[in-house]
Design a protein around this motif. Structure first.
Motif, PDB file in Angstrom:
ATOM      1  N   VAL A  93      36.243  34.763  37.468  1.00  0.00           N
ATOM      2  CA  VAL A  93      37.247  34.517  38.499  1.00  0.00           C
ATOM      3  C   VAL A  93      37.435  35.823  39.264  1.00  0.00           C
ATOM      4  CG1 VAL A  93      39.639  33.902  38.958  1.00  0.00           C
ATOM      5  CG2 VAL A  93      38.404  32.745  37.121  1.00  0.00           C
ATOM      6  N   SER A  94      37.133  35.797  40.568  1.00  0.00           N
ATOM      7  CA  SER A  94      37.175  37.060  41.304  1.00  0.00           C
ATOM      8  C   SER A  94      37.278  36.819  42.807  1.00  0.00           C
ATOM      9  CB  SER A  94      35.913  37.883  41.014  1.00  0.00           C
ATOM     10  OG  SER A  94      35.893  39.063  41.793  1.00  0.00           O
ATOM     11  N   SER A  95      37.883  37.781  43.497  1.00  0.00           N
ATOM     12  CA  SER A  95      37.911  37.762  44.958  1.00  0.00           C
ATOM     13  C   SER A  95      36.730  38.550  45.535  1.00  0.00           C
ATOM     14  CB  SER A  95      39.229  38.354  45.475  1.00  0.00           C
ATOM     15  OG  SER A  95      39.396  39.679  44.984  1.00  0.00           O
ATOM     16  N   GLU A  96      35.905  39.110  44.668  1.00  0.00           N
ATOM     17  CA  GLU A  96      34.750  39.903  45.097  1.00  0.00           C
ATOM     18  C   GLU A  96      33.715  39.003  45.774  1.00  0.00           C
ATOM     19  OE1 GLU A  96      32.834  42.602  46.286  1.00  0.00           O
ATOM     20  OE2 GLU A  96      33.976  43.555  44.667  1.00  0.00           O
ATOM     21  N   THR A  97      33.161  39.477  46.888  1.00  0.00           N
ATOM     22  CA  THR A  97      32.148  38.696  47.606  1.00  0.00           C
ATOM     23  C   THR A  97      30.825  39.449  47.764  1.00  0.00           C
ATOM     24  OG1 THR A  97      32.967  39.514  49.746  1.00  0.00           O
ATOM     25  CG2 THR A  97      33.888  37.436  48.925  1.00  0.00           C
ATOM     26  N   ARG A  98      30.790  40.731  47.440  1.00  0.00           N
ATOM     27  CA  ARG A  98      29.558  41.504  47.636  1.00  0.00           C
ATOM     28  C   ARG A  98      28.454  41.015  46.695  1.00  0.00           C
ATOM     29  NH1 ARG A  98      31.711  47.455  46.852  1.00  0.00           N
ATOM     30  NH2 ARG A  98      33.010  46.296  45.362  1.00  0.00           N
ATOM     31  N   PRO A  99      27.304  40.611  47.246  1.00  0.00           N
ATOM     32  CA  PRO A  99      26.219  40.079  46.411  1.00  0.00           C
ATOM     33  C   PRO A  99      25.761  41.045  45.335  1.00  0.00           C
ATOM     34  CG  PRO A  99      25.802  39.631  48.731  1.00  0.00           C
ATOM     35  CD  PRO A  99      26.981  40.566  48.679  1.00  0.00           C
ATOM     36  N   GLN A 100      25.708  42.341  45.656  1.00  0.00           N
ATOM     37  CA  GLN A 100      25.204  43.312  44.688  1.00  0.00           C
ATOM     38  C   GLN A 100      26.118  43.445  43.479  1.00  0.00           C
ATOM     39  OE1 GLN A 100      26.281  43.978  47.734  1.00  0.00           O
ATOM     40  NE2 GLN A 100      27.250  46.001  47.945  1.00  0.00           N
ATOM     41  N   VAL A 101      27.409  43.123  43.653  1.00  0.00           N
ATOM     42  CA  VAL A 101      28.359  43.177  42.544  1.00  0.00           C
ATOM     43  C   VAL A 101      28.268  41.911  41.696  1.00  0.00           C
ATOM     44  CG1 VAL A 101      30.792  43.343  41.912  1.00  0.00           C
ATOM     45  CG2 VAL A 101      29.906  44.696  43.831  1.00  0.00           C
ATOM     46  N   LEU A 102      28.108  40.769  42.349  1.00  0.00           N
ATOM     47  CA  LEU A 102      28.103  39.493  41.652  1.00  0.00           C
ATOM     48  C   LEU A 102      26.741  39.124  41.062  1.00  0.00           C
ATOM     49  CD1 LEU A 102      30.242  37.364  44.132  1.00  0.00           C
ATOM     50  CD2 LEU A 102      30.980  38.448  42.002  1.00  0.00           C
ATOM     51  N   GLU A 103      25.679  39.780  41.532  1.00  0.00           N
ATOM     52  CA  GLU A 103      24.333  39.417  41.093  1.00  0.00           C
ATOM     53  C   GLU A 103      24.143  39.470  39.573  1.00  0.00           C
ATOM     54  OE1 GLU A 103      20.455  37.978  41.785  1.00  0.00           O
ATOM     55  OE2 GLU A 103      22.292  38.012  42.959  1.00  0.00           O
ATOM     56  N   PRO A 104      24.660  40.500  38.873  1.00  0.00           N
ATOM     57  CA  PRO A 104      24.488  40.506  37.406  1.00  0.00           C
ATOM     58  C   PRO A 104      25.095  39.281  36.733  1.00  0.00           C
ATOM     59  CG  PRO A 104      25.162  42.680  38.173  1.00  0.00           C
ATOM     60  CD  PRO A 104      25.301  41.752  39.345  1.00  0.00           C
ATOM     61  N   VAL A 105      26.210  38.776  37.295  1.00  0.00           N
ATOM     62  CA  VAL A 105      26.833  37.580  36.720  1.00  0.00           C
ATOM     63  C   VAL A 105      25.967  36.360  36.997  1.00  0.00           C
ATOM     64  CG1 VAL A 105      28.877  36.110  36.743  1.00  0.00           C
ATOM     65  CG2 VAL A 105      29.116  38.574  36.970  1.00  0.00           C
TER      66      VAL A 105
END
Length: 265
Positions: free
Chosen positions: A90-102
């Motif tokens: 659950v996150s407001s983060e949208t940057r692909p490089q941050v979410l890619e590991p998930v």
């Protein structure tokens, strides 16, 4: 078989007391009875290790006091006892490089803040579906299915392999990129190829093009499971002849449906 949300045990990892209360109320309204709340990744891992057989579903914020949610899910995937536990970010983060590991870790869902109760409910049902594979597929056909799994992410391959094995598929060959898959296809007959898009040496589009234009197995169904968001690249994949595209993170039911459809074709 579909699990009722009342059967789920949810571990909520949320450092904000206000946000934890909000999500807890949403979960209770959806019928979830077993909810444990912790505020750090360390406490989450301790709770999961202590009750590994409890049938947990983890709902975690991205930014935790001791580590990121991405690091928490990777720690879970590196532990044999915890690697198959469904994980919802659950996150407001949208940057692909941050979410890619998930995305690559085999997470069930990424729920964007702010979110509605309906969005949270869908993520919970996706987790329940992952925990309870269907029993209505043709066992004989499934057991004889030969699958080539192509992905440079070890976590993704493990996640997909678990789903396939839960369906009864045992004849699974793995490749870490398209080039290695090409070598395998030259000497090994398969009934289905499941591939990522972004890979070194040869990506998923190039692999699909090779299968359709050069391989002696040019009619084999190709299912692409990818976090790629570029519509131009995805259009090129479709033109290359991919049978279906499924986003990462994906719902287990979607993968099963696509595999079932490939069998009927």
């Amino acid at each position: 078989m579909t699990t009722s949300l009342a059967d789920l045990s949810v571990l909520l990892v949320e450092p904000s007391h206000m946000q934890a209360n909000l999500v807890t109320r949403m979960l209770q309204h959806q019928g979830v009875r077993q909810i444990k709340v912790v505020d750090t990744a360390e406490a989450a891992l301790a709770a999961l290790t202590e009750g590994a057989a409890a049938g947990w579903v983890v709902i975690s914020s991205l930014y935790l006091p001791d580590m990121a949610g991405t690091e928490l899910v990777m720690a879970m995937r590196a532990d044999e006892e915890l690697e198959s536990i469904p994980f919802i970010l659950v996150s407001s983060e949208t940057r692909p490089q941050v979410l890619e590991p998930v995305r690559q870790s085999g997470a069930c869902s990424i729920v964007a803040k702010p979110f509605s109760e309906q969005q949270l409910s869908r993520a919970l049902f996706a987790a329940a579906d992952y925990l309870n594979p269907p029993e209505d597929l043709d066992v004989a056909e499934i057991e004889s299915l030969r699958v080539l799994l192509v992905d440079d992410s070890l976590a993704s391959r493990r996640h997909l392999r678990r789903l396939l094995e839960e369906l009864g598929i045992e004849r699974i060959t793995e490749a870490v990129n398209g080039k290695e898959a090409v070598d395998l296809l030259q000497e090994t007959m398969v009934d289905l190829v499941i591939t990522d898009y972004n890979m070194p040496e040869m990506d998923g589009r190039e692999l699909t093009e090779y299968i359709r234009t050069q391989s002696w197995q040019n009619s084999v169904p190709v299912l692409m499971v990818t976090s790629e968001q570029n519509t131009g690249r995805l259009a090129a994949v479709e033109r290359a002849g991919v049978s279906a595209i499924c986003d990462k993170p994906f719902e287990a039911g979607n993968i099963r449906k696509l595999i079932s459809e490939s069998l009927t074709r």
